[in-house]
Write a protein that holds these residues in place. Structure first.
Motif, PDB file in Angstrom:
ATOM      1  N   GLY A 146       0.804  -1.208   0.000  1.00 48.02           N
ATOM      2  CA  GLY A 146       0.000   0.000   0.000  1.00 48.02           C
ATOM      3  C   GLY A 146       0.840   1.263   0.000  1.00 48.02           C
ATOM      4  O   GLY A 146       0.354   2.350  -0.319  1.00 48.02           O
ATOM      5  N   TYR A 188      -1.509  -6.489  -2.191  1.00 42.93           N
ATOM      6  CA  TYR A 188      -1.088  -5.653  -1.069  1.00 42.93           C
ATOM      7  C   TYR A 188      -1.393  -6.445   0.211  1.00 42.93           C
ATOM      8  O   TYR A 188      -2.558  -6.581   0.585  1.00 42.93           O
ATOM      9  CB  TYR A 188      -1.874  -4.348  -1.032  1.00 42.93           C
ATOM     10  CG  TYR A 188      -1.530  -3.321  -2.079  1.00 42.93           C
ATOM     11  CD1 TYR A 188      -0.631  -3.586  -3.109  1.00 42.93           C
ATOM     12  CD2 TYR A 188      -2.123  -2.059  -2.046  1.00 42.93           C
ATOM     13  CE1 TYR A 188      -0.339  -2.623  -4.059  1.00 42.93           C
ATOM     14  CE2 TYR A 188      -1.825  -1.085  -2.995  1.00 42.93           C
ATOM     15  CZ  TYR A 188      -0.940  -1.377  -4.007  1.00 42.93           C
ATOM     16  OH  TYR A 188      -0.654  -0.423  -4.952  1.00 42.93           O
ATOM     17  N   LYS A 235      -6.203  -6.343  -2.358  1.00 45.89           N
ATOM     18  CA  LYS A 235      -5.807  -5.840  -1.033  1.00 45.89           C
ATOM     19  C   LYS A 235      -6.323  -6.785   0.049  1.00 45.89           C
ATOM     20  O   LYS A 235      -7.524  -7.030   0.146  1.00 45.89           O
ATOM     21  CB  LYS A 235      -6.347  -4.427  -0.818  1.00 45.89           C
ATOM     22  CG  LYS A 235      -5.802  -3.419  -1.835  1.00 45.89           C
ATOM     23  CD  LYS A 235      -6.401  -2.040  -1.625  1.00 45.89           C
ATOM     24  CE  LYS A 235      -5.867  -1.052  -2.665  1.00 45.89           C
ATOM     25  NZ  LYS A 235      -6.433   0.304  -2.502  1.00 45.89           N
ATOM     26  N   ASP A 237      -7.195  -7.442   3.783  1.00 50.49           N
ATOM     27  CA  ASP A 237      -7.580  -6.538   4.871  1.00 50.49           C
ATOM     28  C   ASP A 237      -7.377  -7.144   6.245  1.00 50.49           C
ATOM     29  O   ASP A 237      -7.741  -6.546   7.255  1.00 50.49           O
ATOM     30  CB  ASP A 237      -9.039  -6.089   4.703  1.00 50.49           C
ATOM     31  CG  ASP A 237     -10.013  -7.274   4.723  1.00 50.49           C
ATOM     32  OD1 ASP A 237      -9.584  -8.400   5.048  1.00 50.49           O
ATOM     33  OD2 ASP A 237     -11.195  -7.053   4.433  1.00 50.49           O
TER      34      ASP A 237
END
Length: 238
Positions: A146, A188, A235, A237
């Protein structure tokens, strides 16, 4: 998520001696893939090999400095001669460099960070694309960050190198948008309990972060022969 079956598939993992690379190499082996594990640290690779064997998997360890002038290319030649294909490329190895004002970053730091985070993946693309195309379902996943978009103060080399990596991978993925036999994506991973994270955030309690193995369901989807995603930044999380 259903169990990912990678039986008989060949996976190459860079930066496999610790952190995300080690965890993903172990999970790939547990799912049935034969893992080619690369890193600079021979001891770490040997420990990984022991754990993979204990888990019932198989592994080939390859001590490799990604900054060597022809190591990646030689590895591509070895894989071509021995296996003639590569089903999975997980380009995980990365370098944080030094967190300091951009005006104080030394040329060696730029050389090292750009070399590992951008030039090595670019060389992997050149060396391994023919092998991925020889697979019935070639899958390439690049671990980015990120930081490529947040571009926080004092992170200039790392942020710049990861932003460039994202551009490189997306461009390459677009070259193969009409070829369903190869899928190329970026991940990411977010905040995980790794040595690099501890170096970047020394005041953070690592016990509050997920183990690197938590990333596996995300990676498993992207390396599966059934994966249809391409050119995406995924991504995690946590």
């Amino acid at each position: 998520m259903t169990q990912t079956d990678l039986d008989g598939r060949l996976a190459l993992v860079s930066g496999a001696s610790r952190g995300i690379g080690r965890a993903m190499a172990l999970e790939l082996a547990k799912a049935g893939a034969h893992v080619i594990a690369t890193a600079r640290t021979t001891g770490g690779l040997e420990e990984l090999d022991d754990d993979i064997v204990k888990a019932g998997g198989s592994c080939t360890i390859v001590p490799l400095d990604l900054m060597s002038p022809d190591g990646i290319e030689k590895l591509g030649g070895v894989i071509t001669e021995r296996w003639e294909k590569l089903d999975i490329l997980l380009a995980n190895a990365g370098s944080l460099g030094v967190l300091t004002p951009a005006s104080q970053v030394k040329s060696k730091t730029w050389h090292d960070v750009i070399g590992v985070n951008l030039m090595a993946p670019a060389r992997m693309i050149r060396a391994f694309e023919p092998l991925l195309l020889a697979s019935d379902a070639g899958r390439a996943v690049f671990i980015s960050s990120g930081a490529a978009s947040s571009r926080r103060a004092f992170w200039a080399p790392y942020a710049a190198s990861k932003a460039a990596l994202d551009a490189l991978v997306e461009s390459w993925a677009n070259e193969h948008v009409n070829n369903p036999n190869i899928r190329i994506n970026t991940v990411y991973p977010g905040a995980l309990r790794t040595q690099m994270r501890s170096k970047a955030f020394p005041g953070e309690n690592p016990d509050t972060l997920p183990e690197p193995s938590a990333l596996w369901p995300t990676i498993a989807e992207l390396v599966s022969p059934d994966c249809t995603r391409n050119g995406e930044t995924v991504k995690f999380d946590g």
